[in-house]
Design an enzyme around this catalytic site. Structure first.
Site, mmCIF file in Angstrom:
data_model
loop_
_atom_site.group_PDB
_atom_site.id
_atom_site.type_symbol
_atom_site.label_atom_id
_atom_site.label_comp_id
_atom_site.label_asym_id
_atom_site.label_seq_id
_atom_site.Cartn_x
_atom_site.Cartn_y
_atom_site.Cartn_z
ATOM 1 N N TRP A 62 76.353 -16.505 18.272
ATOM 2 C CA TRP A 62 76.249 -16.724 16.798
ATOM 3 C C TRP A 62 77.189 -17.837 16.455
ATOM 4 O O TRP A 62 77.474 -18.406 15.440
ATOM 5 C CB TRP A 62 76.434 -15.468 16.009
ATOM 6 C CG TRP A 62 77.660 -14.749 16.066
ATOM 7 C CD1 TRP A 62 78.001 -13.646 16.903
ATOM 8 C CD2 TRP A 62 78.803 -14.888 15.057
ATOM 9 N NE1 TRP A 62 79.228 -13.233 16.849
ATOM 10 C CE2 TRP A 62 79.703 -13.987 15.845
ATOM 11 C CE3 TRP A 62 79.226 -15.849 14.238
ATOM 12 C CZ2 TRP A 62 81.008 -13.951 15.194
ATOM 13 C CZ3 TRP A 62 80.428 -15.776 13.690
ATOM 14 C CH2 TRP A 62 81.505 -14.882 14.190
ATOM 15 N N GLY A 66 72.233 -22.353 31.086
ATOM 16 C CA GLY A 66 71.689 -21.462 32.140
ATOM 17 C C GLY A 66 72.565 -20.307 32.428
ATOM 18 O O GLY A 66 73.072 -19.325 31.460
ATOM 19 N N GLY A 67 72.911 -20.145 33.753
ATOM 20 C CA GLY A 67 73.610 -19.095 34.235
ATOM 21 C C GLY A 67 72.885 -17.755 34.893
ATOM 22 O O GLY A 67 71.604 -17.803 34.609
ATOM 23 N N GLU A 120 69.869 -20.763 38.159
ATOM 24 C CA GLU A 120 70.201 -19.879 39.498
ATOM 25 C C GLU A 120 68.832 -18.968 39.736
ATOM 26 O O GLU A 120 68.746 -17.927 39.134
ATOM 27 C CB GLU A 120 71.442 -19.016 39.181
ATOM 28 C CG GLU A 120 72.638 -19.851 38.988
ATOM 29 C CD GLU A 120 73.837 -18.807 38.777
ATOM 30 O OE1 GLU A 120 73.986 -17.701 39.361
ATOM 31 O OE2 GLU A 120 74.782 -19.112 37.980
ATOM 32 N N TYR A 121 68.024 -19.452 40.699
ATOM 33 C CA TYR A 121 68.210 -20.706 41.651
ATOM 34 C C TYR A 121 66.786 -21.356 41.402
ATOM 35 O O TYR A 121 65.618 -20.649 41.678
ATOM 36 C CB TYR A 121 68.661 -20.504 42.943
ATOM 37 C CG TYR A 121 70.192 -19.800 43.058
ATOM 38 C CD1 TYR A 121 70.970 -20.560 42.980
ATOM 39 C CD2 TYR A 121 70.233 -18.398 43.249
ATOM 40 C CE1 TYR A 121 72.307 -20.028 42.736
ATOM 41 C CE2 TYR A 121 71.531 -17.914 43.259
ATOM 42 C CZ TYR A 121 72.551 -18.577 43.020
ATOM 43 O OH TYR A 121 73.975 -18.179 43.124
ATOM 44 N N MET A 153 79.193 -22.357 43.772
ATOM 45 C CA MET A 153 79.598 -21.083 43.553
ATOM 46 C C MET A 153 79.921 -20.621 44.893
ATOM 47 O O MET A 153 79.189 -19.391 45.465
ATOM 48 C CB MET A 153 78.414 -20.423 42.713
ATOM 49 C CG MET A 153 78.409 -20.996 41.507
ATOM 50 S SD MET A 153 77.172 -20.522 40.512
ATOM 51 C CE MET A 153 75.755 -21.401 40.905
ATOM 52 N N TYR A 188 81.738 -17.842 45.790
ATOM 53 C CA TYR A 188 82.196 -16.416 45.459
ATOM 54 C C TYR A 188 81.020 -15.647 45.274
ATOM 55 O O TYR A 188 79.810 -16.022 45.490
ATOM 56 C CB TYR A 188 83.129 -16.484 44.279
ATOM 57 C CG TYR A 188 82.514 -17.630 43.163
ATOM 58 C CD1 TYR A 188 81.478 -17.164 42.366
ATOM 59 C CD2 TYR A 188 83.196 -18.697 42.639
ATOM 60 C CE1 TYR A 188 81.034 -18.029 41.299
ATOM 61 C CE2 TYR A 188 82.937 -19.585 41.792
ATOM 62 C CZ TYR A 188 81.715 -19.181 40.932
ATOM 63 O OH TYR A 188 81.122 -20.006 40.103
ATOM 64 N N TRP A 231 85.558 -20.137 38.345
ATOM 65 C CA TRP A 231 84.960 -19.355 37.409
ATOM 66 C C TRP A 231 86.102 -18.173 37.567
ATOM 67 O O TRP A 231 86.319 -17.297 38.509
ATOM 68 C CB TRP A 231 83.712 -18.744 38.039
ATOM 69 C CG TRP A 231 83.113 -17.975 36.843
ATOM 70 C CD1 TRP A 231 83.284 -16.581 37.130
ATOM 71 C CD2 TRP A 231 82.173 -18.189 35.860
ATOM 72 N NE1 TRP A 231 82.680 -16.113 35.797
ATOM 73 C CE2 TRP A 231 81.969 -17.110 35.282
ATOM 74 C CE3 TRP A 231 81.807 -19.288 35.568
ATOM 75 C CZ2 TRP A 231 81.227 -16.836 33.990
ATOM 76 C CZ3 TRP A 231 80.910 -19.480 34.389
ATOM 77 C CH2 TRP A 231 80.571 -18.257 33.704
#
Length: 420
Positions: free
Chosen positions: A30, A56-57, A99-100, A169, A171, A318
């Site tokens: 928000w 995304g994420g 992803e992905y 990424m 990790y 990250w």
């Protein structure tokens, strides 16, 4: 919050995450619009800083990406919305964090459509830059570190010719979903283990696999983690590969089982046994039945030395908020891990303020009790009934007047500035 961010630490800052509605990029939280302004205002303090918005994420999943890339028409809807959204809020580029492609419910055809999306985004960014005389918007991709997801998701040589950089990424290689302990982001595999997980789930293998697949070294950024994963030990064994069942308890601030921010780890270490994992060049620690694999200043330094040897383009973190950003927990100053990257990679220390400040939104109509347009309204974004190019952001009763960039109007369907 943006106020806590040192704008001189990084060359690029990425805001995560935006969402998608009806194939158009959209705000997610928000208060995003207010935070966009504060985030992009960091460029007032560092004129060389570039900001990107990530769409995304992990939690976003694949369904909306699959729908968006499925036709030329839906891709163009997304691309046009992205350009107007990025320009309207003052971002310098877009980071796509799907992803992905080709897994987690995404069909095999998405591997190629992902490349098509990247091609069309870059072509549109170039055309828009030429027509407006503005610097071209940047395009980066957040991509997998696991071999199977790389194979099913990416046409690497083609993508390497298109995008500005890849954020790999590297990790979450091991975590409480495994039945034995393992490091979150080990540099190397453990010796004397032939398991695929061990051989492939490490920074060295992942980055060299991207190179082998045809990614340009100068466009690859290694992922660095400012957090660790915790496990619950099931026996007195406490080395890497010890039996475990599920996640360790949540941290007091991040409040997620199996996960601790670096600043929480520093508190944990005060009463834990710390071990340097020499073969993998990362530490782990244990206390009773709790076990954590993580990174520290030394492991960051070792990874930087490895990066220079392999000649990888850069580093991605990250994330900012998980480092000891206040310097209050670890006794190593503010941002100890990211500062290690900053100095180790020789990032320019010249942080030159901008001469043209990015203007934050101007509160109108009184204090927190609420007056003006937003009096009595719930937090959110509202169109200006009198002017299509303006809108209001209501935050706890305060009214923030906003204006779209020249030629754009406020579009309620995406809660963003868009072409009329």
């Amino acid at each position: 919050m943006p106020d806590n961010v040192d704008p001189c630490l990084c060359t690029h800052l990425i805001y995560a995450f935006a969402g998608m509605r009806s194939n158009k990029i959209a705000t997610y939280a928000w208060d995003d619009v207010k935070l966009y302004h504060e985030f992009n205002a960091l460029k007032n303090k560092n004129k060389n800083l570039k900001t990107l918005l990530s769409v995304g994420g992990w939690n976003f999943g694949t369904e909306k990406f699959t729908a968006m890339v499925s036709s030329a028409g839906s891709r163009q809807i997304f691309i046009k919305s992205a350009i107007s959204f990025l320009r309207g809020y003052g971002f310098d580029g877009l980071d796509v964090d799907w992803e992905y492609p080709g897994s987690r419910g995404s069909p095999p055809r998405d591997k190629h459509l992902y490349t098509v999306l990247a091609q069309e985004l870059m072509a549109a960014f170039e055309a828009e830059g030429k027509s407006t005389g503005k610097p071209r918007l940047l395009l980066s991709l957040a991509v997998a570190g696991g071999k199977s997801n790389i194979d099913t998701g990416y046409e690497v040589p083609q993508l390497g010719q298109i995008v500005d950089f890849f954020n790999v990424m590297t990790y979450d290689f091991f975590g409480p979903w495994n039945h034995t302990t393992g490091e979150n982001s080990p540099l190397y595999a453990l010796p004397n283990s032939k398991s695929t997980l061990n051989l492939e789930f490490n920074v060295n293998f992942a980055m060299k696999y991207w190179l082998k697949k045809g990614a340009p070294a100068e466009k690859l950024n290694v992922g660095f983690a400012t957090y660790g994963h915790t496990f619950r030990l099931t026996s007195s064994a406490h080395g890497v590969g010890a039996p475990a069942s599920g996640a360790g308890p949540a941290g007091p601030y991040t409040r997620q089982a199996g996960f601790l921010a670096y600043y929480e780890i520093c508190s944990f270490l005060k009463t834990a046994t710390v071990v340097w994992n020499t073969p993998q060049m990362v530490p782990y620690a244990y206390r009773g039945r709790e076990w954590i694999g993580y990174d520290n200043v030394k492991s960051f330094q070792d990874k930087i030395a490895w990066m220079k040897k392999v000649n990888i383009g850069g580093a991605m973190v990250w994330d900012l908020a998980l480092d000891d950003f206040s310097g209050a927990f670890c006794g190593q100053g503010a941002y100890p891990l990211i500062n290690t990257l900053h100095s180790g990679l020789g990032v320019s220390t010249g942080c030159v303020p901008s001469r043209k400040p990015q203007k934050p939104p101007v509160p109108s109509g009184g204090g927190g009790g609420g007056s003006g347009f937003c009096a009595g309204k719930t937090n959110g974004t509202y169109p200006d009934p009198k002017d299509k190019s303006k809108f209001y952001e209501c935050v706890n009763g305060r009214t923030y007047e906003e204006s779209c960039a020249s030629g754009l109007v406020f579009d309620t369907s995406c809660q963003c500035c868009n072409w009329p």
